[in-house]
Design an enzyme around this catalytic site. Structure first.
Site, PDB file in Angstrom:
ATOM      1  CG  ASP A  50      14.007  14.724 -35.921  1.00 49.65           C
ATOM      2  OD1 ASP A  50      15.111  15.236 -36.205  1.00 49.65           O
ATOM      3  OD2 ASP A  50      12.918  15.206 -36.293  1.00 49.65           O
ATOM      4  CG  ASP A  96      13.150  26.656 -37.463  1.00 51.89           C
ATOM      5  OD1 ASP A  96      13.696  25.718 -38.078  1.00 51.89           O
ATOM      6  OD2 ASP A  96      13.122  26.746 -36.221  1.00 51.89           O
TER       7      ASP A  96
END
Lengths: 251, 198
Positions: free
Chosen positions: A130, A11
């Protein structure tokens, strides 16, 4: 024999790696290039960089970072996070990314997959999905899993394949951050339905979870962030254990 | 000097980064005149075979490649275009190596063939010096060159196909050496060594 891939996810915020649990309590975890090099040396097969920066300066920083990563890393990598246009994709690929991952933008504008795939080839386009289970089926969520779309995840994944995505990065929102294992039921369904590679994401907590994602649910690759960041599992241990379980891996 | 062909379908950044890591002397070539000054040529390629071939024609690089006697290394779609044709967009290739590209059968396994795979050597070749069959290379492609007499190494996914090809001064690799870690770097280095020794 084609091997199953292990993919650490990094990330990125403002050009730095951040570590946190469910995007909370983010702390600086250093230079992404250094961490990427470490993963690459430890046996990672590919890398995913997910930019979670929310500022206007984002794009410039990301392109600079991709340029720097590409100079130092000699394995394939994907970059994702807020990419919306063919021009942005082109800029990132030209900077040296091998693939871009598209998520919210393709839900808003599904034709972006066709345009991007026609322009750069299916191999460069990863559809990130997702999914969250609701009443027995899976729904597509966007904006980091905060916003439901009403789209059926299985139908959506068939559509991204038909539109020209080269790969699917499937994250279970129910499992993400829980370390309770991947959503094998969902992965099994998707893997029997699409003919493009699927990366399993969300829920990795143990080596056995990764083995299950591949052996029980036929996933082509396994993605995880925290277990690698916090060194709970060493990539080399994971791979040798997978090999012990008759899974073909690159060692 | 090595010329790296710069055209629309080339993944220039990855290959030039890999050459930088090898500290190779190279330049980007966009015209036949520039290619004339090279000792050897790297011909990268990604995406659709038809669009790659079309953009190659824009500056007449296709004709130059067909005629050259200099060592040429085609990578991925660059390798595919060395063959006569591809069923991807019914593309007519450069035709310097016999054979036609076909698409993998999607009903048998996932397509593209994406990830790390090994190959088996069919003959010794300078490009594969010091590389053994247990080493992994990174592949990503949906079309393949069926095995033939010019295969130096073949790979198996769904069916056997050419991983490394060589005919006269033309070499091709289906995988991406620029993305295949230390093994890939060694193969690029072997090509550079071959160019400078000849």
């Amino acid at each position: 024999m084609l091997t199953k891939r292990i993919i650490p996810c990094l990330d990125i915020k403002d050009g730095r790696t951040v570590k946190g649990v469910n995007f909370l309590e983010l702390r600086d975890a250093g230079d992404p290039v250094e961490l990427a090099q470490r993963y690459s040396e430890e046996g990672a097969d590919e890398l995913v960089f997910l930019d979670i920066t929310a500022t206007l300066e984002k794009r410039k920083t990301l392109v600079e970072l991709v340029t720097r990563i590409a100079k130092h890393i000699n394995i394939p990598f994907t970059v994702g996070g807020g990419i919306k246009t063919v021009d942005e994709i082109e800029e990132l690929l030209k900077a040296g990314a091998d693939k871009v991952s598209l998520n919210s933008s393709i839900v808003r504008d599904p034709d972006l997959i066709n345009r991007a795939s026609d322009a750069f080839g299916a191999q460069a386009i990863v559809a990130a999905v997702d999914a969250k289970k609701m009443n027995g089926s899976w729904n597509v969520f966007v904006k980091g899993g905060t916003e439901g779309t009403g789209l059926d995840a299985l139908k959506w994944m068939k559509e991204v394949e038909n539109r020209g995505a080269g790969e699917i990065l499937l994250t279970s929102m129910d499992r993400d951050g829980t370390k309770s294992g991947f959503d094998l039921e969902l992965l099994k369904k998707v893997n029997s339905m699409v003919s493009i590679p699927v990366i399993a994401s969300g829920g990795a907590g143990t080596i056995q979870h990764c083995i299950d994602a591949v052996q029980l649910a036929n996933s082509d690759a396994v993605l995880a962030a925290s277990i690698f960041h916090f060194k709970e599992i060493e990539i080399s241990d994971l791979k040798s254990e997978m090999a012990n379980n008759q899974i073909s891996v690159r060692i | 000097m090595i010329a790296l062909i710069k055209y629309k379908a080339g993944n220039i950044a990855s290959v030039s980064n890999a050459l930088d890591r090898l500290e190779a002397d190279y330049f980007l070539a966009e015209t036949p005149e520039q290619l004339d000054s090279a000792d050897g040529v790297i011909f990268p390629g990604v995406g659709h075979a038809w669009s790659a071939m079309e953009s190659l024609k824009e500056n007449g690089i296709d004709e130059w490649l067909k005629k050259t006697k200099k060592p040429v290394l085609g990578i991925c779609v660059g390798m595919q275009l060395l063959f006569e044709s591809s069923s991807e967009g019914n593309t007519i290739g450069l035709g310097v190596i016999p054979g036609s590209l076909a698409k993998f059968d999607e009903s048998k396994a996932k397509v593209p063939h994406m990830g790390w795979n090994t190959f088996s050597k069919k003959s010794e070749h300078p490009l594969l010096k010091g590389i053994d069959s247990s080493e992994f290379l990174y592949f990503v492609h949906s079309y393949y060159a069926p095995d033939n007499e010019f295969a130096v190494a073949s790979c198996d996914y769904i069916n056997p196909f050419i991983a490394v090809v060589a005919k006269d001064n033309y070499f091709g690799v289906q995988f991406h050496p620029e993305k295949s870690g230390a093994t890939g770097a060694k193969i690029l280095k072997n090509f550079l060594d071959f160019v400078y020794q000849n």
